[in-house]
Design a protein around this motif. Sequence first.
Motif, short mmCIF file in Angstrom:
data_model
loop_
_atom_site.label_atom_id
_atom_site.label_comp_id
_atom_site.label_asym_id
_atom_site.label_seq_id
_atom_site.Cartn_x
_atom_site.Cartn_y
_atom_site.Cartn_z
N ALA A 24 84.02 37.21 -57.43
CA ALA A 24 84.93 37.36 -56.30
C ALA A 24 86.34 37.08 -56.81
O ALA A 24 86.53 36.32 -57.76
CB ALA A 24 84.56 36.39 -55.18
N PRO A 25 87.35 37.70 -56.19
CA PRO A 25 88.72 37.53 -56.69
C PRO A 25 89.26 36.13 -56.47
O PRO A 25 88.93 35.45 -55.49
CB PRO A 25 89.51 38.57 -55.89
CG PRO A 25 88.71 38.79 -54.65
CD PRO A 25 87.28 38.64 -55.06
N VAL A 26 90.11 35.70 -57.39
CA VAL A 26 90.85 34.45 -57.28
C VAL A 26 92.31 34.76 -57.54
O VAL A 26 92.65 35.39 -58.55
CB VAL A 26 90.35 33.40 -58.29
CG1 VAL A 26 91.30 32.20 -58.33
CG2 VAL A 26 88.94 32.94 -57.95
N PHE A 27 93.20 34.33 -56.64
CA PHE A 27 94.63 34.54 -56.82
C PHE A 27 95.35 33.20 -56.75
O PHE A 27 95.02 32.34 -55.92
CB PHE A 27 95.19 35.47 -55.74
CG PHE A 27 94.66 36.87 -55.80
CD1 PHE A 27 94.80 37.63 -56.95
CD2 PHE A 27 94.00 37.42 -54.72
CE1 PHE A 27 94.31 38.93 -57.02
CE2 PHE A 27 93.50 38.72 -54.77
CZ PHE A 27 93.66 39.47 -55.93
N ARG A 28 96.34 33.04 -57.63
CA ARG A 28 97.13 31.81 -57.68
C ARG A 28 98.57 32.15 -57.32
O ARG A 28 99.22 32.93 -58.03
CB ARG A 28 97.02 31.19 -59.07
CG ARG A 28 95.60 30.74 -59.42
CD ARG A 28 95.38 30.59 -60.90
NE ARG A 28 95.46 31.88 -61.58
CZ ARG A 28 95.14 32.06 -62.85
NH1 ARG A 28 94.71 31.05 -63.57
NH2 ARG A 28 95.25 33.25 -63.40
N VAL A 29 99.06 31.56 -56.25
CA VAL A 29 100.36 31.90 -55.69
C VAL A 29 101.26 30.68 -55.71
O VAL A 29 100.85 29.59 -55.27
CB VAL A 29 100.22 32.42 -54.24
CG1 VAL A 29 101.59 32.74 -53.64
CG2 VAL A 29 99.31 33.65 -54.20
N VAL A 30 102.49 30.85 -56.20
CA VAL A 30 103.48 29.77 -56.19
C VAL A 30 104.49 30.02 -55.09
O VAL A 30 105.04 31.12 -54.97
CB VAL A 30 104.21 29.68 -57.54
CG1 VAL A 30 105.39 28.70 -57.45
CG2 VAL A 30 103.27 29.23 -58.64
N LEU A 31 104.75 29.00 -54.29
CA LEU A 31 105.85 29.02 -53.33
C LEU A 31 106.93 28.10 -53.88
O LEU A 31 106.69 26.90 -54.08
CB LEU A 31 105.40 28.54 -51.96
CG LEU A 31 104.39 29.43 -51.22
CD1 LEU A 31 104.00 28.78 -49.89
CD2 LEU A 31 104.96 30.81 -50.98
N THR A 32 108.10 28.65 -54.14
CA THR A 32 109.17 27.86 -54.71
C THR A 32 110.47 28.16 -53.98
O THR A 32 110.48 28.94 -53.03
CB THR A 32 109.31 28.16 -56.22
OG1 THR A 32 110.32 27.32 -56.78
CG2 THR A 32 109.66 29.62 -56.47
N GLY A 33 111.54 27.54 -54.40
CA GLY A 33 112.83 27.76 -53.76
C GLY A 33 113.64 26.48 -53.70
O GLY A 33 113.18 25.40 -54.08
N GLY A 34 114.87 26.61 -53.21
CA GLY A 34 115.74 25.45 -53.07
C GLY A 34 115.34 24.60 -51.89
O GLY A 34 114.42 24.92 -51.13
N PRO A 35 116.04 23.47 -51.69
CA PRO A 35 115.73 22.57 -50.57
C PRO A 35 115.85 23.29 -49.22
O PRO A 35 116.74 24.11 -49.03
CB PRO A 35 116.79 21.47 -50.70
CG PRO A 35 117.23 21.53 -52.14
CD PRO A 35 117.14 22.97 -52.52
N CYS A 36 114.95 22.97 -48.31
CA CYS A 36 114.98 23.51 -46.95
C CYS A 36 114.93 25.04 -46.95
O CYS A 36 115.67 25.70 -46.24
CB CYS A 36 116.22 23.02 -46.20
SG CYS A 36 116.14 23.18 -44.41
N GLY A 37 114.02 25.58 -47.75
CA GLY A 37 113.87 27.03 -47.80
C GLY A 37 112.75 27.55 -46.92
O GLY A 37 112.66 28.74 -46.65
N GLY A 38 111.86 26.64 -46.49
CA GLY A 38 110.75 27.05 -45.64
C GLY A 38 109.40 27.04 -46.33
O GLY A 38 108.44 27.62 -45.82
N LYS A 39 109.30 26.35 -47.47
CA LYS A 39 108.04 26.37 -48.22
C LYS A 39 106.87 25.80 -47.41
O LYS A 39 105.78 26.35 -47.42
CB LYS A 39 108.19 25.58 -49.53
CG LYS A 39 109.09 26.23 -50.56
CD LYS A 39 108.98 25.54 -51.91
CE LYS A 39 109.52 24.13 -51.90
NZ LYS A 39 108.55 23.10 -51.59
N THR A 40 107.11 24.67 -46.76
CA THR A 40 106.02 24.03 -46.01
C THR A 40 105.51 24.93 -44.90
O THR A 40 104.29 25.11 -44.71
CB THR A 40 106.50 22.70 -45.42
OG1 THR A 40 106.96 21.85 -46.48
CG2 THR A 40 105.38 22.00 -44.67
N THR A 41 106.43 25.54 -44.16
CA THR A 41 106.04 26.45 -43.08
C THR A 41 105.34 27.68 -43.64
O THR A 41 104.32 28.14 -43.09
CB THR A 41 107.28 26.88 -42.27
OG1 THR A 41 107.93 25.72 -41.77
CG2 THR A 41 106.88 27.78 -41.11
#
Length: 415
Positions: A24-41
């Motif tokens: 089955a497929p496995v994907f690894r995704v990075v969420l990055t960015g500067g402060p208060c960019g919306g990563k958590t949301t």
Amino acid sequence: MFDAHPIIRPPPVEVVQDSEKQNAPVFRVVLTGGPCGGKTTAQQQLMDTFSSLGWKVFRVPEAATLLLGGGVVFSECTPEQSFIFQEQLLLAMLSIENVFFEMARSNSELGIKTIVLCDRGAMDASAYISREDWRRILERNGLDEVELRDARYDVVVHLVTAADGAEGYYTLANNAARSEGLSLARELDKKSCNAWVGHPVLDIIDNSTPFTQKIERATAAVAKRLNIPGVPTIDQRKYKFLVASLPESFPVEHQDFQVVHDYLISDGTTAADGDRIPQLRIRRRGQGKLFTYTLTQRVRLPDGQRLETRRSIAAREYETLLAQRDTTRNSIVKRRICFMSDSRYYHIDVFQEPHAGLLLLETYSQGPPELPPFLDVIRDVTNDPDYSMFNLSRISPSPCAEATVSSSPSLEIYE
């Protein structure tokens, strides 16, 4: 100075690679960015969306927040302590990620399709220290930058800080470890983005839309890159431009790669335009002596559209597939220059063979993009079949051969 105080650290962390055969497929995704960019949301939205589509979703917590929440005040650290902290932060990040990567691999063997969402990735650590210290950390721990950036993760999504384009919404309230003002936030955002320049799949999500739409754009970008149906897509397409020449000195930070494409023999039918179904090609891409390998399959759907899927493969599988190369086509050898300009990700392909000297600029955009001012662009060739890689690979002379620019500067300036 630092060598006088040896660092106590756990055993070396190995970069986890997917097995060559997955159930089955496995994907690894990075969420990055500067402060208060919306990563958590964005992370929560991605988890909700893909879970509802039948995917198992793992969320890797941000290592820096965990460690800084333990009482470390970065502004109080000596240079030696800062170095120690950044080295241990990277090792902790890789170790935590490996736990989830191994769980995802186990899921794959059980037939469970899995996405691992990483709150920042390995290259983010390089944005907070000098280039010299970053290289030293890699050397001390037997790590390679190309491996960490290009092979460890499938997709990288950079969410631009609200301090750049949505200043009225910038806040420090939702993260106790955050202390950056607007100016510093913009600076860190730029450094974080530049750290990932060169990754094969990097999407920049800016603040050109309201925040809700920004998160929707991030979700759609991941779904599109991974070819996961069921998510509303954004109207974004690839644009391609013929370039006359390169500047004598490249004016922005960039990453330089050697790329080789080969088309494979396939048993599918042949369409009127010569495009096979499925169309298969392999790619070797790397810097120095380290390479990554991918297999791409393009299938023509009944409605005339094309679905393109891509997966990472091991060097051994690449060599096996290379034996199935379509000998009626040339291998395409080119230099690829990846860079950021005005918050947009571009790459220029400098053809070495065939069509030596041909320069093609590519980017993704929802509409005709503003082009980098330092490039001499001849024209848009997005819809010109003569400039498709499939046609450029033909051994017979291509109509675009006459467009090859003979006055391109030496490639050596980008070594």
